[in-house]
Design an enzyme around this catalytic site. Structure first.
Site, PDB file in Angstrom:
ATOM      1  N   THR A 102       0.642  -1.336   0.184  1.00  0.00           N
ATOM      2  CA  THR A 102      -0.039   0.035   0.023  1.00  0.00           C
ATOM      3  C   THR A 102       0.891   1.229   0.023  1.00  0.00           C
ATOM      4  O   THR A 102       2.039   1.109  -0.078  1.00  0.00           O
ATOM      5  CB  THR A 102      -0.796  -0.050   1.297  1.00  0.00           C
ATOM      6  OG1 THR A 102      -0.074  -0.494   2.343  1.00  0.00           O
ATOM      7  CG2 THR A 102      -2.179  -0.816   1.258  1.00  0.00           C
ATOM      8  N   GLY A 114       1.968  -1.870   4.536  1.00  0.00           N
ATOM      9  CA  GLY A 114       2.390  -2.633   4.974  1.00  0.00           C
ATOM     10  C   GLY A 114       1.712  -3.721   5.347  1.00  0.00           C
ATOM     11  O   GLY A 114       1.898  -4.640   5.930  1.00  0.00           O
TER      12      GLY A 114
END
Length: 585
Positions: free
Chosen positions: A403, A490
């Site tokens: 992301t 993450g």
């Protein structure tokens, strides 16, 4: 010298960025792959500003947001500009081929918008099972059209802009159009990730864009231009999000997804046309004198963060320095949160998620009481929260990956915390002729459909939104005033990244740069995970003495945090990536 080169050089000179790293360590083979491979650290200094600020994952994206804020734009205006530039300069992480969650504070109300991707109407629970009925290997599922969900980002940006935007729609899109046409240079991080990438060059459109004639990633400093993306953006600027969800771009998306030679998907024009952004209730809870708010289901992020913080609230974390004792409590709290997450959280349109019970103070006190100060509990079991309807689900850990995140505060004190994704690095490894990569978000669903004879809550279903760990977070102080804007990429590690940062900011009173750069630690209800290559490695023995199974792993967070102080705004951008926190004075 190009404007981009001037920006990079000025940021180095001001101390925001040190010299770019030259070593690009490969992922450790002994652990599950990280959301995005590490590409070295870039030392940074804290960002300060008096009027407004953007903390985002690339200097060019942050600069686009600052340009919009300087023109009188709102935090949402800046978010549109930042996201569209990120599509260009950080294509592996997010873009208009993916989805996002946005948390907004306008001085009075906290609003959350769900722009998460959805499963197409043709999706079935067995989507990621092989011929033998067992879950497919991860990358066998990812690469190709099978993993692509209906993107939500463009409609999310438009929805937010219509409500909170101050500048014209065309104006906030212009920085990305300009960069698409004039070009930008490949950063060391993008080059490093392309060097490690195994699947992207098998897509002919992506290969022509990212690789040279010999099939090698284009070098650092190579100018990339994306006229196809500029054309797409001009159409969106003229016609709004309908230019993405219908017409030529939509037809291109469908053709790309369904036309994959070996792993086609089934997104249709009707799937695209019918996509809706959903406004959801914010999940808010207290932590000492603060109020912490974020995204509810289908994200598990804020529920889990609140559960962790509520356990930590029973301890005097301020008296603990970063070290094994603090890690013990953070990890044990994480075990409890991830146990509940695995059982209870999924798309609330399909599953009755007991949000009220999972964040109930009494329930969380009972969960905190399970933590032994001297010994790890090992594997935690899900709790029995109040206010839930009776049902039986099978627990599932799920796989989640990459992301990007942006934190923004405008001069009127409005704030945006937005986490945005195409899931794995470079998504489904499919690039449209319209100039953007497509997500592989459907692999955020559980591959298995049944666990212990019970249906899995986060299994694939038509029209369903996959569970997420994204945790865009806004913190208010005791006077209900904006205090901090926090978030990180993450995958499922996001939850621990955000919790760590909140402890750093709220308990240890660290500035956001120092808080972001703290070693990443925690547990996802498995081993206690310490960030390899940091001082946390030295805490291993003390934790093992408490019964922890400890693993050292890469934890490539991308934390972006802004704190409001009496003197102005202070920002930090994770040294593990190439972002900056910059603003206007």
């Amino acid at each position: 010298m190009t404007a981009q080169a001037t920006l990079w050089r000025s940021l180095v000179g001001l101390g925001f960025l040190a010299a770019a790293p030259t070593l690009w360590p490969a992922l450790a083979q002994s652990v599950a792959p990280a959301p995005e491979a590490p590409t070295g650290r870039v030392a940074k200094s804290i960002g300060t500003a008096t009027k407004d600020m953007v903390a985002a994952a690339n200097p060019l994206a942050a600069q686009a947001g600052r340009e919009i804020l300087a023109a009188g734009g709102s935090a949402v205006d800046a978010a549109v500009a930042v996201q569209l530039v990120l599509n260009l300069v950080e294509p592996q992480s997010s873009g208009i081929g993916g989805g996002a969650f946005m948390v907004l504070w306008d001085g009075k109300d906290m609003t959350t918008l769900d722009g998460r991707e959805t499963a197409p109407a043709a999706a079935k629970p067995e989507r990621f099972l092989g011929p033998d009925g067992k879950p497919m290997k991860f990358y066998d599922a990812v690469v190709g059209g099978r993993s692509v969900g209906v993107p939500g980002t463009v409609r999310l940006l438009e929805t937010a802009h219509k409500r909170w935007g101050k500048l014209p729609w065309k104006q906030v899109i212009e920085p990305a159009i300009r960069l698409s046409e004039e070009g930008f240079t490949i950063s060391p991080r993008l080059n490093g990730l392309l060097t490690q990438e195994k699947y992207l060059q098998n897509d002919p459109v992506a290969r022509a864009y990212f690789y040279d004639a010999e099939g090698k990633p284009k070098a650092v400093g190579t100018v990339l231009r994306n006229p196809a993306f500029a054309k797409t953006l001009r159409s969106i600027a003229e016609k709004g999000s309908d230019a993405f969800y219908t017409g030529e771009v939509a037809e291109d998306i469908v053709a790309t997804v369904t036309g994959h030679a070996t792993n086609p998907g089934d997104v249709t024009l009707d799937d695209l046309k019918s996509y809706k952004v959903l406004e959801r209730d914010a999940v808010c809870g207290s932590y000492r004198v603060y109020k912490i708010c974020g995204m509810g289901p289908p994200s598990s992020g804020q529920i889990a963060v609140q559960q962790i913080m509520s356990v930590l609230e029973t301890r005097d974390m301020a008296s603990l320095k970063p070290g094994p004792e603090a890690v013990h409590w953070i990890a044990e709290a994480g075990r409890l949160a991830f146990a509940d997450r695995g059982l209870y959280v999924a798309d609330p349109a399909f599953v009755s998620v007991p949000v009220k019970g999972l964040t109930d103070p009494g329930y969380l006190k009972s969960r905190a009481a399970l933590v032994n100060p001297d010994k790890s509990m090992g594997k935690a079991k899900p709790g029995d929260p109040p206010f839930q309807k009776t049902f039986l689900w099978g627990a599932s850990d799920g796989i989640e990956f990459g992301t990007s995140h942006m934190s923004i505060v405008d001069r009127n004190g409005n704030a945006v915390s937005m986490t945005t994704t195409i899931e794995d690095g470079f998504g489904a490894r499919l690039m449209t002729k319209s100039g953007f990569l497509l997500n592989n978000e459907l692999t955020d669903f559980s591959f298995a459909t049944v666990e212990d004879g019970k249906p899995v809550a986060n299994r694939v279903e038509a029209g369903k939104r996959p569970r997420s760990s994204m945790a865009p977070t806004i913190v208010l102080d005791s006077n209900n005033k904006l205090y901090a804007v926090v978030g990180s990429p993450g995958g499922s590690l996001i939850i621990n990244y955000v919790a760590k940062t909140l402890v750093g900011l709220l308990d240890w009173k660290l500035d956001p740069q120092v808080a972001a750069d703290l070693p990443n630690v925690g547990s996802r209800n498995g081993p206690t995970e310490l960030e390899a290559g940091t001082e946390a490695e030295g805490w291993k023995a003390a934790l093992e003495a408490k019964g922890h199974e400890v693993k050292l792993i890469d934890q490539n967070s991308g934390i972006h945090a802004i704190v409001v102080t009496p003197a102005g705004l202070v920002g930090g951008a994770d040294s593990r990536r190439e972002g900056v926190a910059i603003g206007n004075n």
